[in-house]
Design a protein around this motif. Structure first.
Motif, short mmCIF file in Angstrom:
data_model
loop_
_atom_site.label_atom_id
_atom_site.label_comp_id
_atom_site.label_asym_id
_atom_site.label_seq_id
_atom_site.Cartn_x
_atom_site.Cartn_y
_atom_site.Cartn_z
N UNK A 168 -6.21 12.83 -9.53
CA UNK A 168 -4.99 11.58 -9.59
C UNK A 168 -4.11 11.45 -9.18
N UNK A 169 -3.01 12.99 -9.22
CA UNK A 169 -1.50 13.17 -8.97
C UNK A 169 -1.55 13.82 -7.53
N UNK A 170 -2.66 14.21 -6.73
CA UNK A 170 -2.64 14.21 -5.46
C UNK A 170 -3.18 13.21 -4.79
N UNK A 171 -3.67 11.76 -5.45
CA UNK A 171 -4.16 10.78 -4.96
C UNK A 171 -3.24 9.67 -4.32
N UNK A 172 -1.86 10.34 -6.05
CA UNK A 172 -1.35 9.19 -6.05
C UNK A 172 -0.59 8.89 -5.13
N UNK A 173 0.49 9.53 -3.78
CA UNK A 173 1.21 9.22 -3.22
C UNK A 173 0.90 8.77 -2.27
N UNK A 174 -0.54 8.73 -2.12
CA UNK A 174 -1.46 7.41 -0.90
C UNK A 174 -1.73 6.25 -1.57
N UNK A 175 -2.06 5.76 -2.53
CA UNK A 175 -2.45 5.03 -3.00
C UNK A 175 -1.36 4.30 -3.27
N UNK A 176 0.05 4.61 -2.99
CA UNK A 176 0.93 3.75 -2.29
C UNK A 176 0.35 2.63 -1.85
N UNK A 177 -0.44 2.99 -0.76
CA UNK A 177 -0.87 2.29 0.57
C UNK A 177 -1.36 1.22 0.54
N UNK A 178 -2.72 1.48 -0.43
CA UNK A 178 -4.15 1.05 -0.41
C UNK A 178 -3.91 -0.56 -1.36
N UNK A 179 -4.32 -0.99 -1.01
CA UNK A 179 -4.57 -2.60 -1.09
C UNK A 179 -5.38 -3.11 -1.80
#
Length: 241
Positions: A72-83
């Motif tokens: 989850x922590x690895x994915x979180x930065x990019x998750x900001x931009x996944x609508x």
């Protein structure tokens, strides 16, 4: 000037004055990070709606409380931009362009991304804590929420709106944003609304910590031999970079 115009000037005048110059002079060139964020969000939306791209986007940018923490922590930065798949993407793109853009002018691109990340991470971590507490706890969540995808750009947008309102004296706007998030929780009682409240709490805590740190640093400087009391700056506007 009408009372409404006076109120609007008092509420948003300082923010408007800060943003107007750079945007009038350079237009979108004044907010390159925000434009890039809009393009990235649009690209991820396109890819995740393709049969060949949905799993890829899920693997790199979708966060659920059921995921292992480090994943989850690895994915979180990019998750900001996944609508979110169930919401109109144009709303997300408009929010990012406007709120990220204003924040980029006022705070600088790296502070904007920092606040956005803190807000999103707070929602991610809250979901895990809420599920651990269970549905009977006032701050708890049902176990089924572990499989719900996190909020995407919306937590970052809410967090940035609160920071900008607080910093530039638009306190009524901060109150309206917070009240809207509370209303979302009351009316829908969904994970997204509670993550938005967690985002607001986290950025307010971050802002309070920064203010306290500046005051402490100012006091230390004033106590040094040869320093003049009152020589420190107040800390409000400019932060642009």
């Amino acid at each position: 000037m009408t009372p409404l115009a006076r109120w609007a000037r008092a509420e948003w005048g300082l923010l408007y004055a800060t943003v107007r110059g750079p945007l009038a002079k350079r237009r979108l060139r004044a907010v390159p990070m925000s434009v890039a964020a809009v393009c990235l969000t649009a690209l991820l939306q396109f890819v995740q709606n393709q049969s060949w791209g949905y799993r890829f986007v899920q693997d790199v940018g979708s966060v659920r409380a059921a995921d292992p923490l480090w994943t989850a922590l690895r994915r979180t930065p990019l998750s900001l931009f996944v609508p979110a798949l169930d919401l109109p993407v144009w709303g997300a793109l408009a929010q990012i362009l406007v709120v990220f853009g204003i924040a980029e002018v006022c705070l600088g691109w790296w502070r904007t991304l920092t606040v956005a990340y803190v807000a999103t991470l707070a929602g991610t971590l809250y979901a895990r804590a809420g599920i651990a507490l269970g549905p009977r706890h006032p701050l708890g969540l049902p176990a089924s929420d572990a499989w719900v995808v996190d909020t995407g750009p919306s937590a970052a947008v809410v967090g940035l709106a609160v920071v900008l309102g607080w910093r530039y004296g638009a306190y009524a706007t901060v109150g309206v944003v917070a009240a809207a998030m509370v209303a979302e929780v009351v009316l829908k009682d969904n994970l997204a609304g509670k993550e938005h409240l967690a985002a607001i709490a986290s950025v307010l805590a971050l802002g309070a910590t920064v203010v306290a740190g500046r005051r402490l640093d100012r006091r230390r400087r004033q106590r040094r031999p040869g320093s003049r009391a009152g020589s420190g700056r107040s800390g409000l506007p400019p932060i642009q970079s």
